[in-house]
Design a protein around this motif. Structure first.
Motif, PDB file in Angstrom:
ATOM      1  N   LEU A   1     -55.936 -37.511  -4.492  1.00 24.80           N
ATOM      2  CA  LEU A   1     -55.832 -38.021  -3.127  1.00 24.80           C
ATOM      3  C   LEU A   1     -54.455 -37.683  -2.574  1.00 24.80           C
ATOM      4  O   LEU A   1     -53.437 -38.146  -3.101  1.00 24.80           O
ATOM      5  N   GLU A   2     -54.408 -36.875  -1.510  1.00 24.77           N
ATOM      6  CA  GLU A   2     -53.141 -36.434  -0.908  1.00 24.77           C
ATOM      7  C   GLU A   2     -52.618 -37.471   0.082  1.00 24.77           C
ATOM      8  O   GLU A   2     -53.389 -38.181   0.715  1.00 24.77           O
ATOM      9  N   ASP A   3     -51.292 -37.469   0.236  1.00 29.67           N
ATOM     10  CA  ASP A   3     -50.721 -38.356   1.245  1.00 29.67           C
ATOM     11  C   ASP A   3     -50.503 -37.650   2.583  1.00 29.67           C
ATOM     12  O   ASP A   3     -50.213 -38.302   3.596  1.00 29.67           O
ATOM     13  N   GLY A   4     -50.641 -36.310   2.614  1.00 27.50           N
ATOM     14  CA  GLY A   4     -50.447 -35.598   3.864  1.00 27.50           C
ATOM     15  C   GLY A   4     -49.079 -35.847   4.469  1.00 27.50           C
ATOM     16  O   GLY A   4     -48.864 -35.619   5.664  1.00 27.50           O
ATOM     17  N   LEU A   5     -48.146 -36.331   3.639  1.00 22.51           N
ATOM     18  CA  LEU A   5     -46.794 -36.702   4.077  1.00 22.51           C
ATOM     19  C   LEU A   5     -46.794 -37.739   5.194  1.00 22.51           C
ATOM     20  O   LEU A   5     -45.895 -37.797   6.021  1.00 22.51           O
ATOM     21  N   GLY A   6     -47.845 -38.561   5.175  1.00 25.11           N
ATOM     22  CA  GLY A   6     -47.863 -39.682   6.102  1.00 25.11           C
ATOM     23  C   GLY A   6     -46.971 -40.806   5.600  1.00 25.11           C
ATOM     24  O   GLY A   6     -46.244 -40.663   4.611  1.00 25.11           O
ATOM     25  N   ASP A   7     -47.044 -41.935   6.262  1.00 22.18           N
ATOM     26  CA  ASP A   7     -46.224 -43.089   5.902  1.00 22.18           C
ATOM     27  C   ASP A   7     -46.561 -43.549   4.485  1.00 22.18           C
ATOM     28  O   ASP A   7     -47.733 -43.851   4.192  1.00 22.18           O
ATOM     29  N   PRO A   8     -45.595 -43.596   3.578  1.00 17.13           N
ATOM     30  CA  PRO A   8     -45.901 -43.976   2.199  1.00 17.13           C
ATOM     31  C   PRO A   8     -46.402 -45.408   2.056  1.00 17.13           C
ATOM     32  O   PRO A   8     -47.178 -45.716   1.150  1.00 17.13           O
TER      33      PRO A   8
ATOM     34  N   ARG B   1     -51.334 -37.539  -4.948  1.00 19.85           N
ATOM     35  CA  ARG B   1     -50.570 -36.322  -4.641  1.00 19.85           C
ATOM     36  C   ARG B   1     -49.640 -36.546  -3.454  1.00 19.85           C
ATOM     37  O   ARG B   1     -50.011 -37.188  -2.465  1.00 19.85           O
ATOM     38  N   THR B   2     -48.437 -36.002  -3.582  1.00 16.95           N
ATOM     39  CA  THR B   2     -47.536 -35.956  -2.437  1.00 16.95           C
ATOM     40  C   THR B   2     -47.077 -34.515  -2.239  1.00 16.95           C
ATOM     41  O   THR B   2     -46.852 -33.785  -3.213  1.00 16.95           O
ATOM     42  N   ASP B   3     -46.963 -34.104  -0.983  1.00 16.16           N
ATOM     43  CA  ASP B   3     -46.628 -32.719  -0.662  1.00 16.16           C
ATOM     44  C   ASP B   3     -45.161 -32.526  -0.300  1.00 16.16           C
ATOM     45  O   ASP B   3     -44.808 -31.626   0.465  1.00 16.16           O
ATOM     46  N   THR B   4     -44.300 -33.357  -0.858  1.00 14.10           N
ATOM     47  CA  THR B   4     -42.873 -33.254  -0.551  1.00 14.10           C
ATOM     48  C   THR B   4     -42.302 -31.882  -0.914  1.00 14.10           C
ATOM     49  O   THR B   4     -41.372 -31.399  -0.259  1.00 14.10           O
TER      50      THR B   4
ATOM     51  N   ASP C   1     -53.084 -43.901 -11.064  1.00 14.38           N
ATOM     52  CA  ASP C   1     -53.057 -43.659 -12.512  1.00 14.38           C
ATOM     53  C   ASP C   1     -52.183 -42.470 -12.875  1.00 14.38           C
ATOM     54  O   ASP C   1     -51.817 -42.300 -14.037  1.00 14.38           O
ATOM     55  N   GLY C   2     -51.872 -41.618 -11.903  1.00 14.58           N
ATOM     56  CA  GLY C   2     -51.017 -40.465 -12.117  1.00 14.58           C
ATOM     57  C   GLY C   2     -50.444 -40.024 -10.788  1.00 14.58           C
ATOM     58  O   GLY C   2     -50.926 -40.434  -9.727  1.00 14.58           O
ATOM     59  N   VAL C   3     -49.405 -39.202 -10.825  1.00 14.08           N
ATOM     60  CA  VAL C   3     -48.839 -38.641  -9.604  1.00 14.08           C
ATOM     61  C   VAL C   3     -48.791 -37.131  -9.735  1.00 14.08           C
ATOM     62  O   VAL C   3     -48.529 -36.583 -10.816  1.00 14.08           O
ATOM     63  N   PHE C   4     -49.043 -36.454  -8.615  1.00 10.95           N
ATOM     64  CA  PHE C   4     -49.173 -35.003  -8.585  1.00 10.95           C
ATOM     65  C   PHE C   4     -48.223 -34.456  -7.534  1.00 10.95           C
ATOM     66  O   PHE C   4     -48.298 -34.846  -6.362  1.00 10.95           O
TER      67      PHE C   4
ATOM     68  N   VAL D   1     -41.048 -42.559 -13.204  1.00 11.32           N
ATOM     69  CA  VAL D   1     -42.344 -43.204 -12.990  1.00 11.32           C
ATOM     70  C   VAL D   1     -42.996 -43.527 -14.326  1.00 11.32           C
ATOM     71  O   VAL D   1     -42.768 -42.842 -15.318  1.00 11.32           O
ATOM     72  N   GLY D   2     -43.809 -44.537 -14.317  1.00 12.46           N
ATOM     73  CA  GLY D   2     -44.436 -44.968 -15.554  1.00 12.46           C
ATOM     74  C   GLY D   2     -45.869 -44.520 -15.711  1.00 12.46           C
ATOM     75  O   GLY D   2     -46.614 -45.108 -16.502  1.00 12.46           O
ATOM     76  N   VAL D   3     -46.267 -43.492 -14.953  1.00  9.50           N
ATOM     77  CA  VAL D   3     -47.626 -42.971 -15.045  1.00  9.50           C
ATOM     78  C   VAL D   3     -47.555 -41.470 -15.316  1.00  9.50           C
ATOM     79  O   VAL D   3     -46.510 -40.841 -15.098  1.00  9.50           O
ATOM     80  N   PRO D   4     -48.640 -40.864 -15.805  1.00 11.54           N
ATOM     81  CA  PRO D   4     -48.625 -39.423 -16.084  1.00 11.54           C
ATOM     82  C   PRO D   4     -48.270 -38.591 -14.861  1.00 11.54           C
ATOM     83  O   PRO D   4     -48.743 -38.859 -13.759  1.00 11.54           O
ATOM     84  N   VAL D   5     -47.440 -37.576 -15.092  1.00  9.92           N
ATOM     85  CA  VAL D   5     -47.033 -36.658 -14.033  1.00  9.92           C
ATOM     86  C   VAL D   5     -47.839 -35.369 -14.146  1.00  9.92           C
ATOM     87  O   VAL D   5     -47.989 -34.803 -15.231  1.00  9.92           O
ATOM     88  N   ASN D   6     -48.357 -34.925 -13.007  1.00 10.16           N
ATOM     89  CA  ASN D   6     -49.173 -33.707 -12.895  1.00 10.16           C
ATOM     90  C   ASN D   6     -48.375 -32.659 -12.124  1.00 10.16           C
ATOM     91  O   ASN D   6     -47.834 -32.933 -11.059  1.00 10.16           O
TER      92      ASN D   6
END
Length: 256
Positions: A102-109, A131-134, A158-161, A178-183
């Motif tokens: 699920l992407e954030d589209g760089l919207g408001d976090p 997912r974040t597109d930073t 559950d993870g960040v991408f 972060v305390g979750v798996p990194v992608n």
């Protein structure tokens, strides 16, 4: 499959290839990959649509409906959620999908945190890869990335991408924060063992395989036109049939 998919992120590194149709996914299962993802670019382009504009919800769900017949956990790219992140997550979970991107589209976090929390409320078993597109959109900010990743993890991701992140120091800092798996998205120059040593738990291939397939198709067509040797290793007709037929025999003599 959801529990199995979660477990694949806990011990070592999960290399996740991304398919765009049933045959490509079945071929990757036959090659022995532990789980299969989808590529939103591949799905969209294969249907004559641009990626990232939310036009392929129906096609994405239909592909997921087919892929869950395969004996592997399936993770589906839902872009920014097709206007209804929790709804699409719940629908895919009911089909038997193991995870989503699920992407954030760089919207408001802050707003994205609310969406993530709602997705986890309605589909708690799904592995939600936030997912974040930073880095992907060309304005990399490690501090902003870490802030977003921490917010999303706190909301239940559950993870960040972070596609586009490639510097070892940045990756290590994110993993430590972060305390979750990194992608991480595979890029030329990456070495899987080095990413694993940095603490990365998942490496996705994204649209690479789809783009490589297009390149191979055009290269082969050009060879036929120009009288050059056709590239070797192309699977035969019966092999593709076997991918499709065998892939539908989940638990009854098909791929194991």
């Amino acid at each position: 499959m959801s529990g199995e998919f979660h477990a694949l992120h806990q011990d070592g590194l999960l290399l996740l290839p991304n398919a765009w149709d049933f045959a490509s996914a079945a071929a990757l299962v036959d090659e022995g990959f532990a789980a299969i993802g989808t590529t939103s670019l591949g799905v969209a382009a294969a249907h004559g649509e641009p990626d990232g504009e939310g036009r392929t919800r129906a096609q994405t769900v239909e592909l997921a409906r087919r892929l869950v017949d395969l004996p592997r956990p399936i993770s589906v790219d839902v872009e920014t959620g097709f206007g209804d992140p929790a709804g699409i997550a719940e629908e895919l979970a009911e089909l038997g999908v193991a995870g989503i991107n699920l992407e954030d589209g760089l919207g408001d976090p802050g707003h994205q945190q609310e969406l993530i929390a709602e997705v986890k409320r309605r589909a708690p078993g799904l592995f939600l890869n936030a997912r974040t597109d930073t880095y992907w959109l060309g304005q990399p900010s490690l501090s902003d990335t870490i802030d977003r990743a921490q917010r999303y993890a706190a909301a239940g991701a559950d993870g960040v991408f972070v596609p586009g992140m490639s510097a070892a120091d940045d990756i290590r800092a994110l993993v430590d924060a972060v305390g979750v798996p990194v992608n991480i998205l595979f890029q030329p120059g990456h070495r899987i063992e080095e990413l694993a040593a940095l603490g990365v738990r998942r490496v996705s291939m994204g649209s690479l395989l789809y783009r490589a397939a297009l390149h191979s198709a055009v290269t082969t067509a050009r060879a036929v036109r120009d009288g050059s040797p056709v590239p070797s290793g192309v699977p035969g007709y019966s092999a593709v049939q076997d991918y499709v037929v065998g892939g539908r025999r989940r638990g009854s003599g098909g791929f194991q």
